[in-house]
Design a protein around this motif. Structure first.
Motif, mmCIF file in Angstrom:
data_model
loop_
_atom_site.group_PDB
_atom_site.id
_atom_site.type_symbol
_atom_site.label_atom_id
_atom_site.label_comp_id
_atom_site.label_asym_id
_atom_site.label_seq_id
_atom_site.Cartn_x
_atom_site.Cartn_y
_atom_site.Cartn_z
ATOM 1 N N GLY A 25 17.092 0.520 2.737
ATOM 2 C CA GLY A 25 15.712 0.405 2.293
ATOM 3 C C GLY A 25 15.183 -1.018 2.399
ATOM 4 O O GLY A 25 15.934 -1.971 2.626
ATOM 5 N N CYS A 26 13.879 -1.149 2.217
ATOM 6 C CA CYS A 26 13.242 -2.461 2.210
ATOM 7 C C CYS A 26 11.985 -2.403 1.349
ATOM 8 O O CYS A 26 11.066 -1.640 1.625
ATOM 9 C CB CYS A 26 12.858 -2.889 3.627
ATOM 10 N N TRP A 27 11.974 -3.217 0.297
ATOM 11 C CA TRP A 27 10.729 -3.434 -0.429
ATOM 12 C C TRP A 27 9.929 -4.452 0.385
ATOM 13 O O TRP A 27 10.470 -5.452 0.862
ATOM 14 C CB TRP A 27 10.992 -4.011 -1.816
ATOM 15 N N SER A 28 8.657 -4.176 0.561
ATOM 16 C CA SER A 28 7.775 -5.054 1.320
ATOM 17 C C SER A 28 6.563 -5.365 0.460
ATOM 18 O O SER A 28 6.049 -4.489 -0.235
ATOM 19 C CB SER A 28 7.348 -4.342 2.612
ATOM 20 N N TRP A 86 19.127 -6.582 -1.931
ATOM 21 C CA TRP A 86 18.233 -6.713 -3.077
ATOM 22 C C TRP A 86 17.446 -5.417 -3.269
ATOM 23 O O TRP A 86 17.293 -4.934 -4.395
ATOM 24 C CB TRP A 86 17.287 -7.904 -2.896
ATOM 25 N N THR A 87 16.970 -4.859 -2.170
ATOM 26 C CA THR A 87 16.218 -3.610 -2.249
ATOM 27 C C THR A 87 17.064 -2.507 -2.857
ATOM 28 O O THR A 87 16.603 -1.765 -3.732
ATOM 29 C CB THR A 87 15.703 -3.193 -0.860
ATOM 30 N N GLU A 88 18.306 -2.386 -2.409
ATOM 31 C CA GLU A 88 19.193 -1.348 -2.934
ATOM 32 C C GLU A 88 19.353 -1.495 -4.448
ATOM 33 O O GLU A 88 19.316 -0.511 -5.180
ATOM 34 C CB GLU A 88 20.559 -1.410 -2.246
ATOM 35 N N MET A 139 15.807 -0.470 -5.953
ATOM 36 C CA MET A 139 15.132 0.653 -5.278
ATOM 37 C C MET A 139 14.189 1.429 -6.195
ATOM 38 O O MET A 139 13.101 1.813 -5.795
ATOM 39 C CB MET A 139 16.174 1.600 -4.674
ATOM 40 N N GLU A 140 14.571 1.646 -7.436
ATOM 41 C CA GLU A 140 13.768 2.483 -8.334
ATOM 42 C C GLU A 140 12.909 1.670 -9.300
ATOM 43 O O GLU A 140 12.311 2.243 -10.214
ATOM 44 C CB GLU A 140 14.672 3.453 -9.097
ATOM 45 N N ASN A 141 12.829 0.366 -9.114
ATOM 46 C CA ASN A 141 11.988 -0.455 -9.989
ATOM 47 C C ASN A 141 10.513 -0.125 -9.783
ATOM 48 O O ASN A 141 10.115 0.358 -8.722
ATOM 49 C CB ASN A 141 12.206 -1.939 -9.708
ATOM 50 N N LEU A 142 9.723 -0.417 -10.793
ATOM 51 C CA LEU A 142 8.281 -0.212 -10.690
ATOM 52 C C LEU A 142 7.686 -1.203 -9.683
ATOM 53 O O LEU A 142 8.081 -2.377 -9.654
ATOM 54 C CB LEU A 142 7.619 -0.409 -12.049
ATOM 55 N N PRO A 143 6.742 -0.750 -8.868
ATOM 56 C CA PRO A 143 6.154 -1.635 -7.849
ATOM 57 C C PRO A 143 5.599 -2.947 -8.410
ATOM 58 O O PRO A 143 5.767 -4.002 -7.792
ATOM 59 C CB PRO A 143 5.038 -0.784 -7.236
ATOM 60 N N GLU A 144 4.978 -2.903 -9.591
ATOM 61 C CA GLU A 144 4.411 -4.139 -10.142
ATOM 62 C C GLU A 144 5.497 -5.155 -10.500
ATOM 63 O O GLU A 144 5.297 -6.370 -10.375
ATOM 64 C CB GLU A 144 3.485 -3.861 -11.336
ATOM 65 N N HIS A 145 6.671 -4.686 -10.907
ATOM 66 C CA HIS A 145 7.779 -5.598 -11.197
ATOM 67 C C HIS A 145 8.340 -6.182 -9.907
ATOM 68 O O HIS A 145 8.648 -7.379 -9.835
ATOM 69 C CB HIS A 145 8.886 -4.895 -11.985
ATOM 70 N N VAL A 146 8.475 -5.343 -8.905
ATOM 71 C CA VAL A 146 8.964 -5.815 -7.601
ATOM 72 C C VAL A 146 7.995 -6.836 -7.017
ATOM 73 O O VAL A 146 8.412 -7.884 -6.519
ATOM 74 C CB VAL A 146 9.165 -4.624 -6.637
ATOM 75 N N THR A 169 -0.081 -6.350 -2.914
ATOM 76 C CA THR A 169 0.422 -4.979 -3.024
ATOM 77 C C THR A 169 1.867 -4.958 -2.554
ATOM 78 O O THR A 169 2.327 -5.926 -1.925
ATOM 79 C CB THR A 169 -0.443 -3.994 -2.202
ATOM 80 N N CYS A 170 2.561 -3.895 -2.863
ATOM 81 C CA CYS A 170 3.908 -3.747 -2.323
ATOM 82 C C CYS A 170 4.198 -2.278 -2.058
ATOM 83 O O CYS A 170 3.506 -1.389 -2.578
ATOM 84 C CB CYS A 170 4.961 -4.381 -3.222
ATOM 85 N N HIS A 171 5.201 -2.066 -1.231
ATOM 86 C CA HIS A 171 5.565 -0.710 -0.826
ATOM 87 C C HIS A 171 7.073 -0.640 -0.636
ATOM 88 O O HIS A 171 7.677 -1.572 -0.098
ATOM 89 C CB HIS A 171 4.862 -0.338 0.483
ATOM 90 N N ARG A 172 7.646 0.467 -1.052
ATOM 91 C CA ARG A 172 9.077 0.688 -0.864
ATOM 92 C C ARG A 172 9.274 1.565 0.369
ATOM 93 O O ARG A 172 8.762 2.670 0.449
ATOM 94 C CB ARG A 172 9.662 1.392 -2.088
ATOM 95 N N TRP A 173 10.025 1.036 1.325
ATOM 96 C CA TRP A 173 10.421 1.800 2.507
ATOM 97 C C TRP A 173 11.870 2.226 2.267
ATOM 98 O O TRP A 173 12.783 1.422 2.388
ATOM 99 C CB TRP A 173 10.323 0.942 3.770
#
Length: 180
Positions: free
Chosen positions: A38-41, A91-93, A96-103, A126-130
């Protein structure tokens, strides 16, 4: 019923494609071999410039793996400087389930720490979890195909990661189908 077709091609991530290719066990097994990371972006857009002196960088010893100035690309709005931040797979792994605003808050802080700049509030963020972003590793072939069944698959997990890999995989698949 969607009608009759000569070919069905999946460009979904490897694990999703494996499920779709259950009628072609050989293709399914090959797709199942690919692990996707995965990748948080995140995207941060600023009024004016941060004047960092570079347009992209790999980042080490950070939650971030890559940062790029999206607004420096040709044809982009030069009035606002926009940065795209990619978190590392590890880091993403772990997040992975964190809230977008925290990420978003963590990746923003990591960006300013990595660049050595004082934190500035972005105009927009903004952010997005891939969940399926990076093949680890990709297959060593540009696509999968079962001509007898009319089933195939392509994507960044075939032949190479990133958008370039997905594009080249799709082109190779299209060329193959046009030749047949």
């Amino acid at each position: 019923d969607r009608g009759e077709f000569d070919w069905v091609i999946s460009s979904d991530p490897a694990s999703q494609t494996a499920e779709l290719l259950c009628a072609a066990s050989g293709l399914q097994q090959e797709a199942d071999r690919v692990t996707m990371q995965g990748c948080w972006s995140a995207m941060l857009s600023f009024d004016g410039t941060l004047a960092l002196g570079f347009d992209g960088a790999f980042v080490e010893k950070s939650p971030l793996a890559w940062v790029a100035c999206n607004s420096s690309k040709p044809g982009r709005d030069s009035g606002r400087e926009t940065w795209v931040l990619h978190a590392s797979p590890d880091w993403t792994e772990d997040h992975m389930e964190n809230l977008p605003e925290h990420v978003l808050a963590e990746l923003s802080a990591a960006f300013f720490e990595a660049t050595g700049r004082e934190q500035v509030t972005p105009y927009f963020s903004t952010c997005h979890r891939w969940r399926y972003a990076i093949p680890a590793p990709a297959l060593e072939k540009p696509y999968l195909l079962d001509s007898a069944l009319g089933l195939g698959a392509c994507g960044d997990w075939c032949g190479g990661p990133r958008v370039e890999g997905a594009f080249l995989s799709g082109i190779a698949m299209a060329d193959c189908l046009l030749e047949s």
